[in-house]
Design a protein around this motif. Structure first.
Motif, short mmCIF file in Angstrom:
data_model
loop_
_atom_site.label_atom_id
_atom_site.label_comp_id
_atom_site.label_asym_id
_atom_site.label_seq_id
_atom_site.Cartn_x
_atom_site.Cartn_y
_atom_site.Cartn_z
N LEU A 120 53.70 -21.96 50.63
CA LEU A 120 54.61 -22.19 51.74
C LEU A 120 55.24 -20.86 52.11
O LEU A 120 55.62 -20.08 51.24
N THR A 121 55.35 -20.59 53.40
CA THR A 121 56.01 -19.36 53.83
C THR A 121 56.93 -19.64 55.00
O THR A 121 56.71 -20.58 55.77
N VAL A 122 57.98 -18.83 55.11
CA VAL A 122 59.00 -18.99 56.15
C VAL A 122 59.05 -17.71 56.98
O VAL A 122 59.74 -16.76 56.62
N PRO A 123 58.31 -17.64 58.09
CA PRO A 123 58.31 -16.43 58.93
C PRO A 123 59.50 -16.43 59.89
O PRO A 123 60.19 -17.43 60.06
N VAL A 177 56.79 -22.79 57.69
CA VAL A 177 58.04 -23.38 58.16
C VAL A 177 58.76 -22.39 59.08
O VAL A 177 59.09 -21.28 58.67
N VAL A 178 58.98 -22.79 60.32
CA VAL A 178 59.75 -22.00 61.27
C VAL A 178 61.07 -22.73 61.48
O VAL A 178 61.09 -23.84 62.03
N ALA A 179 62.17 -22.14 61.00
CA ALA A 179 63.43 -22.87 60.93
C ALA A 179 64.52 -22.21 61.75
O ALA A 179 64.61 -20.98 61.80
N PRO A 180 65.41 -22.99 62.37
CA PRO A 180 66.56 -22.44 63.09
C PRO A 180 67.68 -22.08 62.13
O PRO A 180 67.63 -22.40 60.93
N GLY A 181 68.71 -21.44 62.66
CA GLY A 181 69.80 -20.98 61.82
C GLY A 181 70.51 -22.09 61.09
O GLY A 181 71.03 -21.87 59.99
N ALA A 227 52.36 -15.85 48.99
CA ALA A 227 52.80 -17.25 48.95
C ALA A 227 51.93 -18.08 48.03
O ALA A 227 52.40 -18.99 47.33
N VAL A 228 50.64 -17.78 48.01
CA VAL A 228 49.71 -18.50 47.14
C VAL A 228 50.00 -18.15 45.68
O VAL A 228 50.04 -19.03 44.81
N ALA A 229 50.22 -16.86 45.41
CA ALA A 229 50.52 -16.43 44.04
C ALA A 229 51.80 -17.07 43.53
O ALA A 229 51.88 -17.49 42.37
N LEU A 230 52.81 -17.18 44.41
CA LEU A 230 54.07 -17.81 44.00
C LEU A 230 53.86 -19.29 43.70
O LEU A 230 54.38 -19.81 42.69
N ALA A 231 53.10 -19.99 44.53
CA ALA A 231 52.84 -21.42 44.30
C ALA A 231 52.08 -21.63 43.00
O ALA A 231 52.39 -22.54 42.22
#
Length: 824
Positions: A625-628, A603-607, A801-805
């Protein structure tokens, strides 16, 4: 009875201390007690200076002429009077006459105090004329001369003015360095001197993209001047404040600028009134004005500014007038703008960016979206090159203010193109505008370490009286300024292409890039072999909705029993469902691969979407899921994956007063071989920094608090006080994975560049590949269970991210923890 000379000396002291009414009385008495021509002339010249500050410009000018007309004056006395008359001419707005008189004086003065004072005033005149490089030289001479004479306070003022000259020359970092060096000594001289310094520093804050802080500083300075009846200085602070408000409240800015103009006019300062009017007209345009009368006023004031050789003011206003012509004149005016607008490469960055804005607007009138995109992109590239030397991440973020309009223009043009590649490019530009450069780590500075330690002590003391609050504000300002003033050989990063990103996704990964133009929210759904755009409805997640969601999640984390707890749980569920319907469901309907529960999500998200607890949304819950920071950063970090670095050695820190903190770190550490654990009195900020630099997986748990005004002052409470974001930047080597088990420290502030900046972002900018943190409050029991289960998987080499899921699925706990950064 005091002699005339003694009274004169006392009057000078009072004048320098800003006590002008008392100085006026003493100097008038001194003038009556002497017939010695040179002393009387100097008394009259100093009295003229006092009257100038009190706003009596005509009387000040008359006294200077009277003093210069006295027969039998020595050459040094005449030179002093030329210098004083030059300052009066400057106050009257006759800058060219002021420069002539001050230059004349500078050639005939040998005394370092007098020569230094004239050099300072000549530098101020050159600044007003837009000749900042020459002014920088004069201020340097003044600082050297005054320092040699032992006048450290006055030398500090000259050094401060060097900073202001550097600022007007476009060198923001040098400006901050000069001002920081002079700040404490210059401010200590008197409240008026402190206010003068704050006015100039507000200019630096404005250039650094902090108009709200600049406006507050100028309001405080204006209040100091008003209390002492220094009306011209008050007018100066007011019109500068109006200019700082152009970005966020142009209607109020117009009113304020016109009030400053009236104040200038009442004291006969034509040039000051003209500059204030220029700001008022700019504010009228910023508020939407584009009438023929407004255009005529803009053209008239631009011509007057040019006649007075105020090149910088005239250059800005000329562009504003061109913008109004484009808005009024249609295609012919647009073509003229594209042909006629020329701004030199050494112009201030704000003007260069404004020229690109006007050219992009002209291209839009012609329906030439390719030209719109080209102008917007070039403007942002110029901004990025200017930002490249900043080592401070928050300075890069704040200076993105200058690119805000161009970013929105480019995104809107990309939307109109309906070309997914254009949209992806502008998604990356929007992400990178606030952190475009690869930022080298700031150098270690023992002064910053000492200030951070003192700030920790203040927070730990629990005492928040007026003096403590004032000291905390002073320390925060000093720490930030010092970080801002560091430079380096920054490298402007190149964007990854959409093809490069897609080819790296593989068969089981989907990238969702959300793009916000200010009016429209669009999701780009990228797969290995397909790309789609989905129009969303941003009105469903406005400011009020975000605040309500965060508030509900905070209460929900407390696990309140009874009817209230049930009501909060229902509200949270409903709000998360609505958010899922807004952000995830439309994307899933466009992507069969995304509907597969085994698909990983980037997920690439704006402010505008800062703080969304993505892992709690039904459509993506329970999957990796990861948010870079951006797709480009994700691709680079993913490609740099080092299996050895991803799972050991590990270090753990437990902060005080957190239920189950010791249990959380003990259980997590038990699955690692040779893990280091800090708890109790050993869990200090210094020890935590050393441990973080020595391990590959670092876990800290403690009470946390997000500081919205400057996320680098967000902190995790450890044994000796908060561990700040600025502390993180000072860690010599980053762990590959950082786990932050602290409420709120994944939450981000929305910067000017649509960049979300918070503690998790700070770790990523400092060099961590992946950060596990929560953007909202998290229940202590949930944190202990989920993170312990996650570590059992991390220790076997599973990606964060995989470990967290997998931990979320295994425990059955839906917690708001997110993976930020590479993720796998």
């Amino acid at each position: 009875m005091l002699s005339a000379l003694e009274l004169y000396d006392r009057g000078v002291v009072l004048s320098n201390a800003g006590k002008h009414a008392a100085a006026k009385r003493i100097l008038n008495e001194a003038a009556e007690r002497t017939t010695e021509v040179n002393l009387r002339a100097r008394i009259l010249g100093t009295l003229a200076w006092v009257l100038l500050d009190l706003g009596a410009i005509d009387e000040a000018d008359r006294l200077c002429r009277e003093a210069l007309g006295i027969r039998g004056l020595r050459e040094d006395t005449r030179a002093v009077l030329w210098g004083q008359h030059g300052v009066v001419a400057m106050g009257r707005g006759d800058l060219n006459e002021a420069l002539r008189l001050l230059t004349q004086a500078s050639k005939r003065l040998d005394d370092p105090v007098l020569a230094g004072t004239v050099a300072m005033n000549r530098g101020n005149t050159l600044l007003e004329l837009g000749r900042s490089d020459e002014a920088l030289t004069d201020f340097g001479d003044a600082a050297r001369l005054l320092h040699s004479a032992g006048l450290r306070d006055d030398a500090a003022k000259a050094t401060h003015n060097q900073g202001y000259a550097a600022l007007l020359s476009g060198d923001l970092v040098s400006a901050l360095r000069y001002m920081d060096a002079a700040r404490s000594r210059a401010a200590a001289a008197s409240p008026v001197d402190a206010a003068i310094g704050d006015v100039d520093r507000a200019e630096a804050l404005f250039a650094a993209g902090m108009p709200f802080e600049a406006s507050a500083a100028l309001a405080a300075a204006a209040a100091v001047y008003r209390a002492r009846r220094l009306r011209l200085r008050q007018a100066d602070a007011v019109w500068r404040r109006a200019r700082s408000m152009l970005y966020f409240d142009p209607v109020a800015a117009a009113k304020l600028a016109r009030s400053a103009g009236r104040l200038y006019e009442s004291h006969g300062n034509e040039v000051g009134a003209l500059r204030a009017l220029a700001v008022a007209l700019r504010a009228d345009v910023a508020a939407g004005g584009h009438s023929q009368r407004l255009l005529e006023d803009l053209e008239s004031v631009t011509a007057q500014l040019t006649r007075h050789r105020l090149r910088e003011d005239a250059g800005d206003l000329r562009l504003v007038a061109q913008r109004v012509r484009v808005r009024r004149g249609g295609e012919s005016a647009a073509r003229e703008a594209l042909r006629g607008i020329r701004v030199s490469s050494d112009a201030p960055i704000a003007r260069r960016v404004m020229s690109r804005e006007v050219r992009a607007e002209a291209a839009s009138v012609l329906g030439d979206d390719r030209r719109v995109v080209r102008e917007a992109a070039r403007g942002l590239e110029e901004l990025a090159q200017w930002q490249a030397v900043f080592r401070s991440v928050d300075l890069q973020t704040s200076t993105a203010m200058h690119g805000q309009a161009l970013t929105k223009v480019g995104i809107a043009a990309a939307f109109r193109s309906r070309d997914v590649r254009n949209m992806f490019e502008w998604s990356e530009r929007a992400r990178s505008v606030a952190s475009h450069s690869v930022v080298p780590r700031p150098p270690s500075d023992p002064r910053t370490a000492a200030d951070l330690a003192e700030l920790r002590g203040l927070r730990l003391s629990g005492t928040f009286g007026t003096s403590e609050q004032r000291r905390e504000a002073e320390l925060r300002e000093r720490i930030r300024s010092r970080q801002w003033a560091t430079t380096g050989e920054g490298v402007v990063a190149q964007f990854a292409s959409m093809d490069e990103v897609q080819s790296s996704l593989g068969d089981r990964t989907v990238l969702l890039a959300y793009l916000w133009s200010g009016q429209r929210l669009v999701a780009l759904v990228l797969e290995q072999d397909a790309s789609r755009t989905v129009e969303l409805r941003p009105d469903q997640f406005g400011t009020a909705e975000r605040a309500a969601l965060f508030a509900d999640l905070d209460v929900h984390a407390a696990r309140i029993d009874g009817a209230l707890g049930e009501a909060v749980a229902r509200s949270v569920s409903n709000r998360l469902s609505a958010l899922d319907e807004l952000l995830i469901a439309p994307a899933m309907s466009a992507s069969e691969r995304l509907r597969d529960g085994g698909t990983r999500v980037v997920v690439v998200a704006p402010g505008i979407l800062a703080g969304v607890p993505w892992s709690m949304l039904d459509g993506v819950a329970g999957r990796p899921l990861t948010v870079p920071l951006s797709a480009t950063r994700w691709l680079a970090e993913r490609g740099a994956h080092d299996e050895a670095r991803s799972h050991g050695p590990a270090g753990f820190v437990a902060g005080p007063r957190v239920p189950r903190a010791d249990e959380e770190v003990a259980r997590a550490a038990s699955v690692w071989t040779g893990a280091t654990v800090l708890r109790g009195e050993a869990a200090t900020t210094g020890a935590a920094s050393e441990l973080a630099a020595a391990v590959e997986v670092f876990h800290v748990t403690g009470h946390g608090r997000h500081a919205a005004d400057n996320p680098h002052f967000s902190g995790i409470e450890l044994a000796d006080g908060p561990w700040f974001g600025y502390d993180i930047e000072r860690i010599e080597r980053m762990p590959s994975t950082a786990i932050i088990s602290a409420c709120e420290l994944g939450r981000s502030s929305i910067g000017w560049g649509h960049e979300a900046l918070g503690m998790a972002r700070t770790w990523l900018h400092a060099g961590a590949r992946s950060v596990i943190a929560s953007p909202v409050s998290v229940n202590d029991d949930d944190a202990c269970e989920v993170l312990s289960a996650m570590h059992a998987r991390l220790a076997t080499g599973t990606a964060p991210a995989v470990a967290l899921a997998e931990a979320t699925s295994a425990t059955g706990i839906t917690a708001p923890f997110l993976s930020y950064g590479a993720g796998w």
